[in-house]
Every structure is written in C-alpha cells, then in structure tokens.
Design a protein around this motif. Structure first.
Motif, PDB file in Angstrom:
ATOM      1  N   LEU A  56     -31.667 -24.453  44.086  1.00 49.28           N
ATOM      2  CA  LEU A  56     -32.957 -24.922  43.249  1.00 49.28           C
ATOM      3  C   LEU A  56     -33.535 -25.954  44.351  1.00 49.28           C
ATOM      4  CD1 LEU A  56     -34.872 -25.452  40.995  1.00 49.28           C
ATOM      5  CD2 LEU A  56     -33.335 -27.015  40.165  1.00 49.28           C
ATOM      6  N   GLU A  57     -32.965 -26.963  45.038  1.00 44.43           N
ATOM      7  CA  GLU A  57     -33.476 -27.626  45.990  1.00 44.43           C
ATOM      8  C   GLU A  57     -34.033 -26.751  47.088  1.00 44.43           C
ATOM      9  OE1 GLU A  57     -30.112 -30.357  46.833  1.00 44.43           O
ATOM     10  OE2 GLU A  57     -30.618 -31.650  45.523  1.00 44.43           O
ATOM     11  N   GLN A  58     -33.329 -25.848  47.661  1.00 42.92           N
ATOM     12  CA  GLN A  58     -33.986 -24.744  48.641  1.00 42.92           C
ATOM     13  C   GLN A  58     -35.276 -24.239  48.083  1.00 42.92           C
ATOM     14  OE1 GLN A  58     -31.103 -22.160  50.182  1.00 42.92           O
ATOM     15  NE2 GLN A  58     -29.415 -23.832  50.261  1.00 42.92           N
ATOM     16  N   LEU A  59     -35.210 -23.959  47.065  1.00 44.78           N
ATOM     17  CA  LEU A  59     -36.527 -23.217  46.304  1.00 44.78           C
ATOM     18  C   LEU A  59     -37.711 -24.224  46.456  1.00 44.78           C
ATOM     19  CD1 LEU A  59     -38.097 -20.804  45.112  1.00 44.78           C
ATOM     20  CD2 LEU A  59     -37.218 -21.927  42.918  1.00 44.78           C
ATOM     21  N   VAL A  60     -37.576 -25.475  45.960  1.00 43.08           N
ATOM     22  CA  VAL A  60     -38.391 -26.504  46.141  1.00 43.08           C
ATOM     23  C   VAL A  60     -38.886 -26.843  47.398  1.00 43.08           C
ATOM     24  CG1 VAL A  60     -38.768 -28.763  45.489  1.00 43.08           C
ATOM     25  CG2 VAL A  60     -37.726 -27.395  43.696  1.00 43.08           C
ATOM     26  N   GLN A  61     -38.012 -26.911  48.364  1.00 45.11           N
ATOM     27  CA  GLN A  61     -38.521 -26.966  49.805  1.00 45.11           C
ATOM     28  C   GLN A  61     -39.321 -25.856  50.170  1.00 45.11           C
ATOM     29  OE1 GLN A  61     -34.792 -28.127  51.748  1.00 45.11           O
ATOM     30  NE2 GLN A  61     -34.836 -30.069  50.976  1.00 45.11           N
ATOM     31  N   HIS A  62     -38.882 -24.542  50.041  1.00 44.62           N
ATOM     32  CA  HIS A  62     -39.477 -23.504  50.493  1.00 44.62           C
ATOM     33  C   HIS A  62     -40.835 -23.277  50.091  1.00 44.62           C
ATOM     34  CE1 HIS A  62     -39.686 -19.089  51.693  1.00 44.62           C
ATOM     35  NE2 HIS A  62     -40.481 -18.927  50.598  1.00 44.62           N
ATOM     36  N   LEU A  63     -41.014 -23.595  48.716  1.00 52.68           N
ATOM     37  CA  LEU A  63     -42.364 -23.787  48.076  1.00 52.68           C
ATOM     38  C   LEU A  63     -43.270 -24.718  48.413  1.00 52.68           C
ATOM     39  CD1 LEU A  63     -41.442 -22.237  44.470  1.00 52.68           C
ATOM     40  CD2 LEU A  63     -42.463 -21.187  46.493  1.00 52.68           C
ATOM     41  N   GLY A  64     -42.638 -25.648  49.042  1.00 55.32           N
ATOM     42  CA  GLY A  64     -43.296 -27.071  49.584  1.00 55.32           C
ATOM     43  C   GLY A  64     -43.744 -27.773  48.442  1.00 55.32           C
ATOM     44  N   LEU A  65     -43.148 -27.665  47.354  1.00 54.06           N
ATOM     45  CA  LEU A  65     -43.585 -28.677  46.106  1.00 54.06           C
ATOM     46  C   LEU A  65     -42.963 -30.144  46.215  1.00 54.06           C
ATOM     47  CD1 LEU A  65     -41.941 -26.382  43.165  1.00 54.06           C
ATOM     48  CD2 LEU A  65     -44.292 -26.408  44.275  1.00 54.06           C
ATOM     49  N   ARG A  66     -44.306 -30.867  46.312  1.00 56.22           N
ATOM     50  CA  ARG A  66     -43.981 -32.361  46.300  1.00 56.22           C
ATOM     51  C   ARG A  66     -44.117 -33.076  45.068  1.00 56.22           C
ATOM     52  NH1 ARG A  66     -46.272 -34.164  51.704  1.00 56.22           N
ATOM     53  NH2 ARG A  66     -47.273 -35.769  50.643  1.00 56.22           N
ATOM     54  N   GLN A  67     -44.859 -32.551  44.134  1.00 51.26           N
ATOM     55  CA  GLN A  67     -44.854 -33.089  42.864  1.00 51.26           C
ATOM     56  C   GLN A  67     -44.994 -31.883  41.984  1.00 51.26           C
ATOM     57  OE1 GLN A  67     -48.249 -35.753  42.671  1.00 51.26           O
ATOM     58  NE2 GLN A  67     -46.865 -37.641  42.944  1.00 51.26           N
ATOM     59  N   PHE A  68     -44.027 -31.919  40.905  1.00 56.12           N
ATOM     60  CA  PHE A  68     -44.042 -30.837  39.891  1.00 56.12           C
ATOM     61  C   PHE A  68     -43.273 -31.193  38.680  1.00 56.12           C
ATOM     62  CE2 PHE A  68     -40.289 -30.483  42.435  1.00 56.12           C
ATOM     63  CZ  PHE A  68     -39.175 -30.017  41.512  1.00 56.12           C
ATOM     64  N   HIS A  69     -43.667 -30.453  37.661  1.00 54.89           N
ATOM     65  CA  HIS A  69     -43.078 -30.611  36.335  1.00 54.89           C
ATOM     66  C   HIS A  69     -41.995 -29.540  36.369  1.00 54.89           C
ATOM     67  CE1 HIS A  69     -46.614 -32.722  35.356  1.00 54.89           C
ATOM     68  NE2 HIS A  69     -45.667 -33.467  34.667  1.00 54.89           N
ATOM     69  N   LEU A  70     -40.776 -29.900  35.604  1.00 55.83           N
ATOM     70  CA  LEU A  70     -39.533 -28.936  35.798  1.00 55.83           C
ATOM     71  C   LEU A  70     -39.261 -28.511  34.110  1.00 55.83           C
ATOM     72  CD1 LEU A  70     -37.285 -27.643  37.418  1.00 55.83           C
ATOM     73  CD2 LEU A  70     -36.238 -29.504  37.015  1.00 55.83           C
ATOM     74  N   LEU A  71     -39.349 -27.378  33.840  1.00 52.85           N
ATOM     75  CA  LEU A  71     -38.977 -26.965  32.577  1.00 52.85           C
ATOM     76  C   LEU A  71     -37.724 -26.371  32.455  1.00 52.85           C
ATOM     77  CD1 LEU A  71     -39.603 -26.667  29.491  1.00 52.85           C
ATOM     78  CD2 LEU A  71     -40.927 -24.772  30.242  1.00 52.85           C
ATOM     79  N   GLY A  72     -36.750 -26.693  31.744  1.00 61.96           N
ATOM     80  CA  GLY A  72     -35.248 -26.092  31.829  1.00 61.96           C
ATOM     81  C   GLY A  72     -35.158 -25.704  30.351  1.00 61.96           C
ATOM     82  N   GLN A  73     -34.802 -24.394  30.075  1.00 60.48           N
ATOM     83  CA  GLN A  73     -34.442 -23.982  28.716  1.00 60.48           C
ATOM     84  C   GLN A  73     -33.058 -23.611  28.712  1.00 60.48           C
ATOM     85  OE1 GLN A  73     -33.670 -20.528  27.266  1.00 60.48           O
ATOM     86  NE2 GLN A  73     -33.480 -21.890  25.488  1.00 60.48           N
ATOM     87  N   SER A  74     -32.140 -24.322  27.905  1.00 61.31           N
ATOM     88  CA  SER A  74     -30.603 -24.000  27.557  1.00 61.31           C
ATOM     89  C   SER A  74     -30.098 -24.366  28.756  1.00 61.31           C
ATOM     90  CB  SER A  74     -30.383 -22.503  27.263  1.00 61.31           C
ATOM     91  OG  SER A  74     -29.061 -22.465  26.715  1.00 61.31           O
ATOM     92  N   PHE A  75     -29.294 -23.437  29.465  1.00 59.55           N
ATOM     93  CA  PHE A  75     -28.630 -23.704  30.749  1.00 59.55           C
ATOM     94  C   PHE A  75     -29.623 -24.295  31.772  1.00 59.55           C
ATOM     95  CE2 PHE A  75     -27.064 -22.340  34.779  1.00 59.55           C
ATOM     96  CZ  PHE A  75     -26.007 -23.325  34.991  1.00 59.55           C
ATOM     97  N   GLY A  76     -30.711 -23.833  31.789  1.00 61.17           N
ATOM     98  CA  GLY A  76     -31.824 -24.343  32.954  1.00 61.17           C
ATOM     99  C   GLY A  76     -32.069 -25.824  32.485  1.00 61.17           C
ATOM    100  N   GLY A  77     -31.911 -26.278  31.473  1.00 64.15           N
ATOM    101  CA  GLY A  77     -31.876 -27.659  31.131  1.00 64.15           C
ATOM    102  C   GLY A  77     -30.912 -28.436  31.741  1.00 64.15           C
TER     103      GLY A  77
END
Length: 81
Positions: A56-77
């Motif tokens: 997940l951290e690698q994805l955030v870095q790859h996309l260049g996300l600096r500020q974002f909301h995270l929505l996790g459902q069930s295990f994603g939470g």
C-alpha cells in the motif's frame, strides 16, 4: 479517494458503485496482492500484514499521493488502520 477492499481474497469490483455515489472525486480502486487483477504469488511469505502495508505504501508513492482519503471496507479497514 483510495479504496481498500475486504477479503482477503475478494477483488475490489463490488466497490465500483462508489463512482456513482461520489462522482466529484477521483477514486483509486486497489486490488490487494492475490486478489482481482493483482499478482498471485505462490510463496506464502508474500501474504502478510507487513507485506500488505508495504504494498500500500508503495502504491501511494507510485501514484504521488500527498494528501488523500483512505476508505477501507472490512479487511481493507484493518489494512488502512
């Protein structure tokens, strides 16, 4: 909005209706390792909470996300926590 699906083992497809509920926001649907269109490694060591957080951290870095909301459902939470 970065969306983490439930599971493990369930792809993010069931969360696609969020696009109609939140049409004014960019949404990234992320299939975690071994789910949906993601890789399915045979090595059991690849399937750990530490690895899932690293992915997940690698994805955030790859996309260049600096500020974002995270929505996790069930295990994603749990992963997002």
């Amino acid at each position: 909005l970065l969306v983490l699906h439930g599971g493990p083992g369930v792809p993010s497809d069931y969360l696609q209706p969020l696009v109609q509920v939140v049409p004014y926001r960019s949404i990234v649907f992320y299939d975690q390792l071994g789910c949906g269109r993601s890789d399915e490694p045979q090595a059991l060591e690849a399937y750990s909470m530490d690895q899932a957080v690293d992915d997940l951290e690698q994805l955030v870095q790859h996309l260049g996300l600096r500020q974002f909301h995270l929505l996790g459902q069930s295990f994603g939470g749990i992963l997002g926590y």
